[in-house]
Design a protein around this motif. Structure first.
Motif, PDB file in Angstrom:
ATOM      1  N   GLN A   1      -8.357   9.791  -8.743  1.00  0.00           N
ATOM      2  CA  GLN A   1      -7.382  10.858  -8.970  1.00  0.00           C
ATOM      3  C   GLN A   1      -7.761  11.699 -10.181  1.00  0.00           C
ATOM      4  O   GLN A   1      -7.643  12.928 -10.163  1.00  0.00           O
TER       5      GLN A   1
ATOM      6  N   GLU B   1       0.833  -1.199   0.000  1.00  0.00           N
ATOM      7  CA  GLU B   1       0.000   0.000   0.000  1.00  0.00           C
ATOM      8  C   GLU B   1       0.869   1.251   0.000  1.00  0.00           C
ATOM      9  O   GLU B   1       0.624   2.207  -0.747  1.00  0.00           O
ATOM     10  N   GLU B   2       1.895   1.263   0.868  1.00  0.00           N
ATOM     11  CA  GLU B   2       2.788   2.421   0.932  1.00  0.00           C
ATOM     12  C   GLU B   2       3.573   2.570  -0.374  1.00  0.00           C
ATOM     13  O   GLU B   2       3.736   3.682  -0.889  1.00  0.00           O
TER      14      GLU B   2
ATOM     15  N   MET C   1      -0.183  13.762  -1.357  1.00  0.00           N
ATOM     16  CA  MET C   1      -0.470  13.554  -2.773  1.00  0.00           C
ATOM     17  C   MET C   1      -0.538  14.889  -3.501  1.00  0.00           C
ATOM     18  O   MET C   1      -0.179  14.984  -4.673  1.00  0.00           O
TER      19      MET C   1
ATOM     20  N   ARG D   1       1.447   4.108  -3.162  1.00  0.00           N
ATOM     21  CA  ARG D   1       1.307   5.570  -3.061  1.00  0.00           C
ATOM     22  C   ARG D   1       2.564   6.268  -3.582  1.00  0.00           C
ATOM     23  O   ARG D   1       2.478   7.322  -4.234  1.00  0.00           O
ATOM     24  N   GLU D   2       3.729   5.695  -3.301  1.00  0.00           N
ATOM     25  CA  GLU D   2       4.967   6.292  -3.784  1.00  0.00           C
ATOM     26  C   GLU D   2       5.058   6.201  -5.309  1.00  0.00           C
ATOM     27  O   GLU D   2       5.478   7.155  -5.978  1.00  0.00           O
TER      28      GLU D   2
ATOM     29  N   TRP E   1       2.533   6.058  -7.348  1.00  0.00           N
ATOM     30  CA  TRP E   1       1.569   6.993  -7.922  1.00  0.00           C
ATOM     31  C   TRP E   1       2.104   8.420  -7.844  1.00  0.00           C
ATOM     32  O   TRP E   1       1.892   9.222  -8.760  1.00  0.00           O
ATOM     33  N   THR E   2       2.795   8.734  -6.763  1.00  0.00           N
ATOM     34  CA  THR E   2       3.427  10.050  -6.661  1.00  0.00           C
ATOM     35  C   THR E   2       4.429  10.243  -7.797  1.00  0.00           C
ATOM     36  O   THR E   2       4.539  11.329  -8.382  1.00  0.00           O
TER      37      THR E   2
ATOM     38  N   TYR F   1      -8.602   3.635  -7.648  1.00  0.00           N
ATOM     39  CA  TYR F   1      -7.731   4.679  -7.090  1.00  0.00           C
ATOM     40  C   TYR F   1      -7.350   5.683  -8.171  1.00  0.00           C
ATOM     41  O   TYR F   1      -7.433   6.900  -7.974  1.00  0.00           O
TER      42      TYR F   1
ATOM     43  N   THR G   1      -0.942  11.105   3.052  1.00  0.00           N
ATOM     44  CA  THR G   1      -0.932   9.646   3.078  1.00  0.00           C
ATOM     45  C   THR G   1      -0.021   9.064   4.142  1.00  0.00           C
ATOM     46  O   THR G   1      -0.106   7.884   4.442  1.00  0.00           O
TER      47      THR G   1
END
Length: 251
Positions: free
Chosen positions: A58, A10-11, A194, A14-15, A17-18, A54, A188
């Motif tokens: 966005q 999960e973490e 984000m 997010r990275e 996607w960043t 997700y 996050t």
């Protein structure tokens, strides 16, 4: 990548996607690689449809409903009963049918008004900008935060505070509500945002609001701006937070 290899999917997602969001012709990775790794994390979580949802969210919050619907359809092709995908698709489909005043979808109207308001804003024509931003805020029923917060900023510049300051106090309540909502949506982790809050830290300085809101706004801007600058310098996404030099505060 270290998060991915350690099983913190999960973490890591997010990275990745960043990295997609802030990709700027980096010589170290391609946007396709970042997106593929993002989806691989959701595959490892056993939630491929959730990855597509997700991405759709966005796109939706950035005013791109057609792209959002494309990813929602992909989610539903993978899992036809995925509740979150079905709910968001219904919401976006209804919004596209909302042809207010014959001027296109609600979001198209809001974006057009924001563009016009921004021109007034840049010229410091506060009264005209306030009217246009407030119209955009009203059309979205307060759900698109940027025009709402910009309308407030404009009002403070020509003291449009209403009888006995009623409008001002209502505006400060709105600032607090929106900033906390964006913290919950976009912060996050202790070291990652984000996107930055709609209220810029310089704007926040002129408001009578709890100090914690100034911290929220400042941290969001510092983290996102540092990440963007680091990406331009070709620094790995995983190392960006070490460059920000932020002392994180719990709030």
């Amino acid at each position: 990548v270290s998060l991915d290899q350690s099983g913190y999917y999960e973490e890591a997602a997010r990275e990745y996607w960043t990295a997609v969001l802030f990709h700027n012709s980096s010589p170290y990775f391609s946007i396709q690689d970042a997106f593929l790794n993002f989806m691989t994390c959701y595959k490892n979580l056993g939630d491929v449809a959730g990855g597509y949802v997700y991405v759709a969210k966005q796109y939706a919050i950035r005013g791109h409903p057609d792209q959002a619907l494309m990813y929602l359809n992909q989610a539903l092709q993978y899992d036809a009963g995925y509740a979150a995908a079905k709910a968001l698709k219904a919401e976006l489909t209804n919004a596209k049918k909302d042809d207010v005043s014959g001027g296109g979808t609600m979001m198209e109207q809001v974006l057009a008004l924001v563009e016009r308001g921004t021109k007034y804003f840049s010229d410091k024509q506060w009264s005209q900008a306030e009217k246009v931003f407030q119209e955009a805020c009203d059309i979205s029923e307060g759900q698109v935060y940027l025009p709402c917060t910009h309308a407030i900023y404009c009002r403070t510049n020509f003291l449009k505070w209403g009888y006995l300051g009623k409008q001002y106090y209502e505006d400060m309540e709105t600032i607090e509500r929106i900033t906390k909502a964006e913290r919950d949506a976009f912060r996050t982790s202790d070291t990652n945002w984000m996107k930055h809050t709609s209220v810029h830290p310089h704007m926040m300085l002129g408001y009578l609001v709890p100090p914690e809101l100034q911290i929220i706004s400042s941290e969001s801007s510092t983290v996102t701006e540092e990440r963007f600058a680091a990406q331009k310098r070709g620094i790995s996404v995983g190392k960006v937070h070490n460059h920000a030099g932020i002392r994180h505060t719990k709030y």
